[in-house]
Design a protein around this motif. Structure first.
Motif, mmCIF file in Angstrom:
data_model
loop_
_atom_site.group_PDB
_atom_site.id
_atom_site.type_symbol
_atom_site.label_atom_id
_atom_site.label_comp_id
_atom_site.label_asym_id
_atom_site.label_seq_id
_atom_site.Cartn_x
_atom_site.Cartn_y
_atom_site.Cartn_z
ATOM 1 N N ASP A 1 -26.812 -17.028 -19.194
ATOM 2 C CA ASP A 1 -25.854 -16.008 -19.605
ATOM 3 C C ASP A 1 -26.138 -14.744 -18.821
ATOM 4 O OD1 ASP A 1 -24.625 -17.650 -21.405
ATOM 5 O OD2 ASP A 1 -25.808 -16.969 -23.109
ATOM 6 N N GLY A 2 -25.113 -14.065 -18.439
ATOM 7 C CA GLY A 2 -25.282 -12.837 -17.669
ATOM 8 C C GLY A 2 -24.416 -12.878 -16.427
ATOM 9 N N PRO B 1 -24.313 -12.764 -12.536
ATOM 10 C CA PRO B 1 -25.163 -12.872 -11.356
ATOM 11 C C PRO B 1 -24.745 -11.950 -10.205
ATOM 12 C CG PRO B 1 -23.798 -14.817 -11.559
ATOM 13 C CD PRO B 1 -23.552 -13.982 -12.785
ATOM 14 N N THR B 2 -23.697 -11.165 -10.383
ATOM 15 C CA THR B 2 -23.319 -10.192 -9.353
ATOM 16 C C THR B 2 -23.848 -8.797 -9.677
ATOM 17 O OG1 THR B 2 -21.198 -9.713 -10.407
ATOM 18 C CG2 THR B 2 -21.230 -11.482 -8.758
ATOM 19 N N ARG B 3 -24.626 -8.689 -10.759
ATOM 20 C CA ARG B 3 -25.198 -7.391 -11.143
ATOM 21 C C ARG B 3 -26.714 -7.420 -10.958
ATOM 22 N NH1 ARG B 3 -22.606 -3.859 -14.905
ATOM 23 N NH2 ARG B 3 -24.738 -3.561 -15.629
ATOM 24 N N CYS B 4 -27.259 -6.311 -10.561
ATOM 25 C CA CYS B 4 -28.690 -6.209 -10.278
ATOM 26 C C CYS B 4 -29.546 -6.415 -11.530
ATOM 27 C CB CYS B 4 -28.978 -4.850 -9.643
ATOM 28 S SG CYS B 4 -30.625 -4.705 -8.942
ATOM 29 N N ASP B 5 -29.018 -6.166 -12.724
ATOM 30 C CA ASP B 5 -29.811 -6.323 -13.933
ATOM 31 C C ASP B 5 -29.829 -7.760 -14.469
ATOM 32 O OD1 ASP B 5 -27.213 -6.443 -14.891
ATOM 33 O OD2 ASP B 5 -27.473 -4.882 -16.400
ATOM 34 N N TYR B 6 -29.247 -8.700 -13.712
ATOM 35 C CA TYR B 6 -29.290 -10.117 -14.085
ATOM 36 C C TYR B 6 -30.753 -10.555 -14.144
ATOM 37 C CZ TYR B 6 -28.193 -15.135 -13.752
ATOM 38 O OH TYR B 6 -28.099 -16.474 -13.976
ATOM 39 N N TRP B 7 -31.145 -11.338 -15.138
ATOM 40 C CA TRP B 7 -32.550 -11.624 -15.414
ATOM 41 C C TRP B 7 -33.280 -12.302 -14.268
ATOM 42 C CZ3 TRP B 7 -34.910 -16.402 -15.703
ATOM 43 C CH2 TRP B 7 -34.075 -17.519 -15.772
ATOM 44 N N ARG B 8 -32.614 -13.138 -13.465
ATOM 45 C CA ARG B 8 -33.288 -13.831 -12.358
ATOM 46 C C ARG B 8 -33.706 -12.889 -11.234
ATOM 47 N NH1 ARG B 8 -30.549 -19.443 -10.403
ATOM 48 N NH2 ARG B 8 -30.275 -20.430 -12.416
ATOM 49 N N TYR B 9 -33.133 -11.700 -11.196
ATOM 50 C CA TYR B 9 -33.370 -10.786 -10.085
ATOM 51 C C TYR B 9 -34.522 -9.818 -10.349
ATOM 52 C CZ TYR B 9 -28.677 -12.328 -8.677
ATOM 53 O OH TYR B 9 -27.584 -13.063 -8.321
ATOM 54 N N CYS B 10 -35.483 -10.168 -11.196
ATOM 55 C CA CYS B 10 -36.537 -9.220 -11.565
ATOM 56 C C CYS B 10 -37.431 -8.825 -10.399
ATOM 57 C CB CYS B 10 -37.364 -9.777 -12.723
ATOM 58 S SG CYS B 10 -38.464 -11.138 -12.272
ATOM 59 N N SER C 1 -24.112 -18.022 -4.071
ATOM 60 C CA SER C 1 -24.384 -17.977 -5.511
ATOM 61 C C SER C 1 -25.842 -17.592 -5.714
ATOM 62 C CB SER C 1 -24.088 -19.339 -6.150
ATOM 63 O OG SER C 1 -25.060 -20.290 -5.747
ATOM 64 N N THR C 2 -26.321 -17.693 -6.946
ATOM 65 C CA THR C 2 -27.723 -17.374 -7.205
ATOM 66 C C THR C 2 -28.650 -18.356 -6.507
ATOM 67 O OG1 THR C 2 -27.659 -18.646 -9.243
ATOM 68 C CG2 THR C 2 -27.337 -16.263 -9.424
ATOM 69 N N SER C 3 -28.149 -19.568 -6.189
ATOM 70 C CA SER C 3 -29.023 -20.578 -5.597
ATOM 71 C C SER C 3 -28.523 -21.139 -4.266
ATOM 72 C CB SER C 3 -29.239 -21.723 -6.586
ATOM 73 O OG SER C 3 -28.007 -22.285 -6.953
ATOM 74 N N THR C 4 -27.390 -20.660 -3.759
ATOM 75 C CA THR C 4 -26.884 -21.162 -2.477
ATOM 76 C C THR C 4 -26.529 -20.007 -1.545
ATOM 77 O OG1 THR C 4 -24.606 -21.278 -3.281
ATOM 78 C CG2 THR C 4 -25.936 -23.272 -3.484
ATOM 79 N N PRO D 1 -34.084 -13.448 -21.147
ATOM 80 C CA PRO D 1 -33.941 -12.841 -22.477
ATOM 81 C C PRO D 1 -33.239 -13.755 -23.478
ATOM 82 C CG PRO D 1 -32.364 -11.880 -20.958
ATOM 83 C CD PRO D 1 -33.247 -12.782 -20.151
ATOM 84 N N ASN D 2 -32.550 -14.792 -23.010
ATOM 85 C CA ASN D 2 -31.837 -15.687 -23.920
ATOM 86 C C ASN D 2 -32.759 -16.627 -24.674
ATOM 87 O OD1 ASN D 2 -29.199 -14.750 -23.152
ATOM 88 N ND2 ASN D 2 -29.573 -15.766 -21.214
ATOM 89 N N ASP D 3 -33.840 -17.080 -24.018
ATOM 90 C CA ASP D 3 -34.748 -18.001 -24.700
ATOM 91 C C ASP D 3 -36.187 -17.487 -24.773
ATOM 92 O OD1 ASP D 3 -35.678 -18.361 -22.114
ATOM 93 O OD2 ASP D 3 -34.976 -20.432 -21.938
ATOM 94 N N GLY D 4 -36.463 -16.312 -24.178
ATOM 95 C CA GLY D 4 -37.793 -15.709 -24.250
ATOM 96 C C GLY D 4 -38.843 -16.393 -23.388
#
Length: 168
Positions: free
Chosen positions: A53-54, A56-65, A78-81, A100-103
């Motif tokens: 969830d979130g 992926p075009t925003r910098c605050d997306y959880w994968r982009y830490c 995309s986030t993976s391609t 943040p969705n599953d901790g």
């Protein structure tokens, strides 16, 4: 003799007339083999991945830490391609980000996409867990395209989910 005893005896004798020990052993063996093969059947494991969830075009997306660069999700990828016309660098840096969705903490491989001029959209610099340049595997300030061969032009960065961090 009671009614239940008579019914049980009749049922047992009827079963004995219709079946043999070899037939029973064959069915029992097939059941055991079938139970052993069941885990090998293909199963959709889509639900086992992290819920994404979130935006992926925003910098605050959880994968982009721990990302530093242009987001490929804004550049045709995309986030993976990687976007068309670019290739993923052969070397990467890694980070561990909390979903943040599953901790849970997940290992993320950040791959630079190389081959065209810089995308120039969705610049993102988050340095959580960034290390000094002498720890290059966890440093995000390096042009990783330089190690991928002849084409060293940086375009954007992906954030490929590798798996759950186990803390070992």
């Amino acid at each position: 003799m009671g009614a239940i005893d008579r019914w049980t005896e009749r049922s047992a004798r009827m079963l004995a007339r219709r079946s043999s020990r070899r037939g029973f052993l064959a069915r029992a063996g097939a059941l055991l083999i079938g139970a052993g093969v069941a885990p090998l059947l293909p199963v959709s494991r889509a639900g086992a991945a992290a819920k994404d969830d979130g935006d992926p075009t925003r910098c605050d997306y959880w994968r982009y830490c721990a990302i530093d660069g242009f987001l490929c999700s804004c550049c045709g990828g995309s986030t993976s391609t990687c976007p068309p016309g670019t290739v993923a660098s052969a070397i990467t840096w890694v980070g561990t980000c909390r979903n943040p969705n599953d901790g849970k903490d997940y290992i993320i491989s950040y791959n630079d996409c190389c081959g065209r001029s810089g995308c120039g959209r969705c610049t993102c610099q988050r340095d959580e867990g960034d290390r000094p340049l002498y720890r290059t595997d966890t440093a995000n300030d390096i042009n990783w395209c330089a190690g991928s061969g002849a084409d060293i032009v940086y375009n954007c960065s992906t954030a490929v989910l590798m798996g759950v961090a186990t803390g070992e």
